[in-house]
Every structure is written in C-alpha cells, then in structure tokens.
Design a protein around this motif. Structure first.
Motif, PDB file in Angstrom:
ATOM      1  N   ASN A  72       0.821  -1.230   0.000  1.00  0.00           N
ATOM      2  CA  ASN A  72       0.000   0.000   0.000  1.00  0.00           C
ATOM      3  C   ASN A  72       0.845   1.267   0.000  1.00  0.00           C
ATOM      4  OD1 ASN A  72       0.848   0.229   2.656  1.00  0.00           O
ATOM      5  ND2 ASN A  72      -1.016  -0.770   3.451  1.00  0.00           N
ATOM      6  N   THR A  73       2.201   1.106   0.029  1.00  0.00           N
ATOM      7  CA  THR A  73       3.065   2.287  -0.122  1.00  0.00           C
ATOM      8  C   THR A  73       3.479   2.490  -1.578  1.00  0.00           C
ATOM      9  OG1 THR A  73       5.142   1.057   0.151  1.00  0.00           O
ATOM     10  CG2 THR A  73       4.053   1.834   2.171  1.00  0.00           C
ATOM     11  N   MET A  74       3.067   1.575  -2.462  1.00  0.00           N
ATOM     12  CA  MET A  74       3.515   1.679  -3.863  1.00  0.00           C
ATOM     13  C   MET A  74       2.953   2.925  -4.522  1.00  0.00           C
ATOM     14  SD  MET A  74       2.757  -2.231  -4.957  1.00  0.00           S
ATOM     15  CE  MET A  74       3.651  -2.291  -6.465  1.00  0.00           C
ATOM     16  N   VAL A  75       3.722   3.467  -5.454  1.00  0.00           N
ATOM     17  CA  VAL A  75       3.225   4.604  -6.249  1.00  0.00           C
ATOM     18  C   VAL A  75       2.598   4.108  -7.550  1.00  0.00           C
ATOM     19  CG1 VAL A  75       4.797   6.337  -5.309  1.00  0.00           C
ATOM     20  CG2 VAL A  75       5.523   4.964  -7.284  1.00  0.00           C
ATOM     21  N   GLY A  76       2.720   2.813  -7.805  1.00  0.00           N
ATOM     22  CA  GLY A  76       2.084   2.286  -9.015  1.00  0.00           C
ATOM     23  C   GLY A  76       2.468   0.844  -9.269  1.00  0.00           C
ATOM     24  N   ALA A  77       1.904   0.319 -10.331  1.00  0.00           N
ATOM     25  CA  ALA A  77       2.212  -1.059 -10.758  1.00  0.00           C
ATOM     26  C   ALA A  77       1.868  -1.156 -12.234  1.00  0.00           C
ATOM     27  CB  ALA A  77       1.393  -2.065  -9.950  1.00  0.00           C
ATOM     28  N   LEU A  78       2.514  -2.090 -12.922  1.00  0.00           N
ATOM     29  CA  LEU A  78       2.147  -2.312 -14.326  1.00  0.00           C
ATOM     30  C   LEU A  78       2.437  -3.764 -14.684  1.00  0.00           C
ATOM     31  CD1 LEU A  78       4.715  -2.484 -16.641  1.00  0.00           C
ATOM     32  CD2 LEU A  78       5.040  -0.167 -15.817  1.00  0.00           C
ATOM     33  N   TYR A  79       1.750  -4.237 -15.690  1.00  0.00           N
ATOM     34  CA  TYR A  79       2.136  -5.531 -16.259  1.00  0.00           C
ATOM     35  C   TYR A  79       1.985  -5.489 -17.766  1.00  0.00           C
ATOM     36  CZ  TYR A  79      -2.901  -6.786 -16.282  1.00  0.00           C
ATOM     37  OH  TYR A  79      -4.279  -6.810 -16.478  1.00  0.00           O
ATOM     38  N   ILE A  80       2.851  -6.234 -18.434  1.00  0.00           N
ATOM     39  CA  ILE A  80       2.807  -6.380 -19.888  1.00  0.00           C
ATOM     40  C   ILE A  80       2.428  -7.832 -20.147  1.00  0.00           C
ATOM     41  CG2 ILE A  80       4.146  -6.293 -22.037  1.00  0.00           C
ATOM     42  CD1 ILE A  80       6.012  -4.279 -20.465  1.00  0.00           C
ATOM     43  N   LEU A  81       1.364  -8.042 -20.893  1.00  0.00           N
ATOM     44  CA  LEU A  81       0.874  -9.392 -21.157  1.00  0.00           C
ATOM     45  C   LEU A  81       1.125  -9.734 -22.617  1.00  0.00           C
ATOM     46  CD1 LEU A  81      -0.599 -11.780 -19.806  1.00  0.00           C
ATOM     47  CD2 LEU A  81      -2.763 -10.747 -20.533  1.00  0.00           C
ATOM     48  N   TYR A  82       1.897 -10.811 -22.826  1.00  0.00           N
ATOM     49  CA  TYR A  82       2.228 -11.250 -24.184  1.00  0.00           C
ATOM     50  C   TYR A  82       1.266 -12.387 -24.542  1.00  0.00           C
ATOM     51  CZ  TYR A  82       6.460  -8.933 -22.543  1.00  0.00           C
ATOM     52  OH  TYR A  82       7.349  -8.036 -21.999  1.00  0.00           O
ATOM     53  N   GLY A  83       0.188 -12.001 -25.225  1.00  0.00           N
ATOM     54  CA  GLY A  83      -0.811 -12.990 -25.644  1.00  0.00           C
ATOM     55  C   GLY A  83      -1.088 -12.795 -27.124  1.00  0.00           C
ATOM     56  N   PRO A  84      -2.294 -13.104 -27.584  1.00  0.00           N
ATOM     57  CA  PRO A  84      -2.634 -12.784 -28.982  1.00  0.00           C
ATOM     58  C   PRO A  84      -2.372 -11.294 -29.280  1.00  0.00           C
ATOM     59  CG  PRO A  84      -4.321 -14.148 -27.989  1.00  0.00           C
ATOM     60  CD  PRO A  84      -3.368 -13.781 -26.871  1.00  0.00           C
ATOM     61  N   LEU A  85      -2.611 -10.478 -28.252  1.00  0.00           N
ATOM     62  CA  LEU A  85      -2.197  -9.067 -28.303  1.00  0.00           C
ATOM     63  C   LEU A  85      -1.104  -8.880 -27.250  1.00  0.00           C
ATOM     64  CD1 LEU A  85      -5.724  -7.368 -28.268  1.00  0.00           C
ATOM     65  CD2 LEU A  85      -4.269  -7.756 -30.282  1.00  0.00           C
ATOM     66  N   THR A  86      -0.274  -7.879 -27.450  1.00  0.00           N
ATOM     67  CA  THR A  86       0.633  -7.468 -26.369  1.00  0.00           C
ATOM     68  C   THR A  86       0.030  -6.217 -25.742  1.00  0.00           C
ATOM     69  OG1 THR A  86       2.573  -8.402 -27.447  1.00  0.00           O
ATOM     70  CG2 THR A  86       2.961  -6.711 -25.775  1.00  0.00           C
ATOM     71  N   THR A  87      -0.319  -6.346 -24.450  1.00  0.00           N
ATOM     72  CA  THR A  87      -0.978  -5.210 -23.796  1.00  0.00           C
ATOM     73  C   THR A  87      -0.165  -4.765 -22.584  1.00  0.00           C
ATOM     74  OG1 THR A  87      -2.255  -6.696 -22.375  1.00  0.00           O
ATOM     75  CG2 THR A  87      -3.277  -6.015 -24.485  1.00  0.00           C
ATOM     76  N   LEU A  88      -0.334  -3.516 -22.238  1.00  0.00           N
ATOM     77  CA  LEU A  88       0.288  -2.952 -21.031  1.00  0.00           C
ATOM     78  C   LEU A  88      -0.823  -2.353 -20.182  1.00  0.00           C
ATOM     79  CD1 LEU A  88       3.502  -0.838 -20.630  1.00  0.00           C
ATOM     80  CD2 LEU A  88       1.342  -0.020 -19.640  1.00  0.00           C
ATOM     81  N   THR A  89      -0.911  -2.792 -18.939  1.00  0.00           N
ATOM     82  CA  THR A  89      -1.915  -2.275 -18.007  1.00  0.00           C
ATOM     83  C   THR A  89      -1.175  -1.630 -16.854  1.00  0.00           C
ATOM     84  OG1 THR A  89      -3.416  -4.095 -18.603  1.00  0.00           O
ATOM     85  CG2 THR A  89      -3.919  -2.875 -16.581  1.00  0.00           C
ATOM     86  N   TYR A  90      -1.576  -0.395 -16.483  1.00  0.00           N
ATOM     87  CA  TYR A  90      -0.874   0.247 -15.367  1.00  0.00           C
ATOM     88  C   TYR A  90      -1.831   0.983 -14.458  1.00  0.00           C
ATOM     89  CZ  TYR A  90      -1.246   5.172 -16.696  1.00  0.00           C
ATOM     90  OH  TYR A  90      -1.727   6.446 -16.951  1.00  0.00           O
ATOM     91  N   THR A  91      -1.364   1.253 -13.261  1.00  0.00           N
ATOM     92  CA  THR A  91      -2.020   2.178 -12.363  1.00  0.00           C
ATOM     93  C   THR A  91      -0.958   3.008 -11.654  1.00  0.00           C
ATOM     94  OG1 THR A  91      -3.608   2.466 -10.543  1.00  0.00           O
ATOM     95  CG2 THR A  91      -2.098   0.602 -10.365  1.00  0.00           C
ATOM     96  N   THR A  92      -1.267   4.283 -11.420  1.00  0.00           N
ATOM     97  CA  THR A  92      -0.420   5.112 -10.549  1.00  0.00           C
ATOM     98  C   THR A  92      -1.310   5.677  -9.439  1.00  0.00           C
ATOM     99  OG1 THR A  92      -0.798   7.011 -12.005  1.00  0.00           O
ATOM    100  CG2 THR A  92       1.256   5.747 -12.347  1.00  0.00           C
ATOM    101  N   GLY A  93      -2.388   4.938  -9.171  1.00  0.00           N
ATOM    102  CA  GLY A  93      -3.274   5.345  -8.082  1.00  0.00           C
ATOM    103  C   GLY A  93      -4.468   6.162  -8.525  1.00  0.00           C
ATOM    104  N   SER A  94      -4.554   6.420  -9.834  1.00  0.00           N
ATOM    105  CA  SER A  94      -5.728   7.144 -10.364  1.00  0.00           C
ATOM    106  C   SER A  94      -6.370   6.308 -11.458  1.00  0.00           C
ATOM    107  CB  SER A  94      -5.297   8.507 -10.927  1.00  0.00           C
ATOM    108  OG  SER A  94      -4.619   9.239  -9.936  1.00  0.00           O
TER     109      SER A  94
END
Ligand code: P6P
Length: 299
Positions: free
Chosen positions: A128-150
């Motif tokens: 809960n002290t993180m300023v954000g998180a992200l993941y890159i998913l290599y599937g049929p599409l390559t997607t990037l999902t992120y949050t910086t708390g908003s």
C-alpha cells in the motif's frame, strides 16, 4: 491516444511517466526474443527453479535498460538473489520485477507476462506504499496495463511497438470465474470449503498456469484467483514482492481486493525479496468469503 500522451493528460509525475515509458519500450524487445532465446537455461533461481533461458534473458534486458536510464535506485527481480542498487541513480524509485511470469508456458504458446511494482523508495515496504504497478501481457495481443493510483488503464501495442489506449478506468465486474492453484488433495479444510462454495454457486474454472494472465482475465471478467496455503506449505507458492503485491495493487485500484486469507496483502511488510504468500485476489465479495472462513476456522 498513445501511452505517453495519456500519462501527460492525466498529469502523471514526469519521472514516473518516464519509468513507465521505459518498460513499454522494452515490451517489443522481449516479444522479439521469444523466437530466439528459448529452451531451459542450465541455472536455477533462488527458489530452486530451473531458469528458462528466456527468464534470464528478459531479466538482463530489463536490468540493463534500468541501469542505463538511471531512472531507479533499487531493482529487485525474481531472477536475482539480492536487491541491485543502481550507481548514479537520478531518482529514488524502487522497482520489483517478475520478468516473465509463467515462462514455462512459452513452449506451449500460452500467454505470459512481465509484472512490475513501482515504489517511491526501497522495495521492502508494504504494497500500500507503492506509487504504481504495471504488467505487460504477451498474448494474442501485447498489452500494457498500469495504475499510478488514479485508475487502471490498458493499452495495446501496435506494429510500430507503440502502445495506444484500449480501456480507461478499468473496474473489476461481478463474475463467476475462479482460478484455483495448488492440488485439491492438499487443500486445507477452510480452503476446501471455500472452493466448494464457489463451485456450488456455478463458478467456472479458468487456470492457465500464468498468474499474470489469469489475474488479467479476472480483472476483466470478475471472480477470483487463488494460490493458497496448502498441506506442508503455509506460505503457498507465489511471491509476495513479485506477484502478489503488484497485481494486488492493480486489482485493488480497479475496485477489487487481495488477501492472504487473514487480511489485506497490501498491508504486509516483506521480510525479504524471496517471501512467499498465500494469495486470494479478485472481487471483494469472494475475498470477504475466504476471510470469514479462515477466521471461523481458528487457524
Ligand atoms: P503450478 C508460474 O510458475 C507461477 O509462478 C504463476 O504464474 C502460476 O500461477 C503458478 O506458478 C502455477 O503454479 O503449481 O500450477 O504450476
């Protein structure tokens, strides 16, 4: 809208935006590597697991890019035994990285991903002290999902390697999917009761062997992923720092929750980079159910 423009429009901290963009730029490099650096390497990671050549290679690609950028001060990855401190860092960010979660699935062409936790300082702090998180998913599409708390925002990589907005302010819906890790024969009584409750309510089993891919599906369709404590393994299998905390931050920001069965996993302060933890992550209803069963079990 492209990722960089979206970050600017949202008023994201400039240094944090640069860090997110750096990871987005490595996605294409890693994806291209899938065709070349395959097959198991001859080494083991700190967990005693054979390192796929791709795991090690992706780990090196990301560490080298971060070192060269000097955008972070601390780097912890699932493939490294110790936390790396970057010489001449221009920021105080810490990052935790699972370079290729589910990498053994590449040989059978299933989705795998890079999971990243973003901290304003050292990484041995509660999620809960993180300023954000992200993941890159290599599937049929390559997607990037992120949050910086908003909010949680998802982008898709085009032919040119650039990411454009696919979905803004993603929220986890109610849904009846469950992804149950561990062997049924090893379930602890409260966990067996939990799984049977979900099954009695008609939850459909969807488990691929890739945490990041399974949680991504639940983020979009609702339900719950679990890799629990099980017979002989009170801490379960998955890593707190590299899997639980970053994906838990993402799901929590999307209106869900993550628990170790007893309480919010994002409140847990890691004792070391190699901590493992039981994980329940998904809808708040399912999390409330497991926590009540654990409490009632007296364990
Ligand atoms: P099992 C992949 O190795 C991983 O760490 C997670 O991505 C995944 O959810 C889990 O392990 C799968 O474990 O025991 O089902 O092979």
């Amino acid at each position: 809208m492209e990722l960089n423009d979206f970050l600017k429009e949202k008023g994201t901290d400039e240094k944090l935006s640069q860090l997110i963009m750096l990871f987005s730029e490595q996605a294409g490099v890693i994806k291209e590597g899938f065709l070349s650096a395959r097959g198991a390497a001859d080494t083991k990671n700190v967990y005693g697991e054979t390192q796929m050549a791709l795991d090690k290679w992706a780990d090196e690609v990301l560490i080298d890019a971060l070192r060269e950028s000097r955008l972070v001060r601390w780097i912890a990855t699932e493939e490294q035994p110790d936390i790396i401190e970057v010489d001449g860092a221009i920021n105080q960010f810490g990052v935790t990285i699972d370079p290729l979660d589910g990498s053994s699935l590449i040989d059978v062409n299933l989705a795998v991903g890079t999971i990243v936790g973003l901290y304003q300082g050292h990484v041995l702090e509660p999620g809960n002290t993180m300023v954000g998180a992200l993941y890159i998913l290599y599937g049929p599409l390559t997607t990037l999902t992120y949050t910086t708390g908003s909010g949680v925002h998802e982008f898709v990589m085009g032919e040119d390697g650039r990411f454009t907005l696919m979905q803004e302010n993603l929220t986890i819906p109610d849904g009846k999917i469950y992804a149950p890790g561990a062997l049924r024969k090893d379930y602890l009584p409260y966990h067996k009761q939990f799984i049977e409750q979900l099954e009695s309510e008609g939850y459909k089993l969807r488990f691929s062997g890739s945490f990041v891919a399974d949680v991504h599906q639940i983020l979009h369709k609702g339900g719950l992923f679990t890799y629990p404590a099980f017979a002989g393994k009170d801490s379960g299998k998955l890593r707190l720092l590299f899997e639980g905390t970053p994906m838990g931050k993402m799901v929590a920001e999307a209106g869900g929750a993550i628990s170790n069965g007893r309480g919010n996993l994002l409140d847990v302060k890691p004792s070391s980079v190699s901590d493992r933890t039981p994980i329940y992550v998904g809808g708040k209803r399912e999390i409330a159910l497991i926590e009540s069963l654990v409490k009632g079990s007296g364990t």
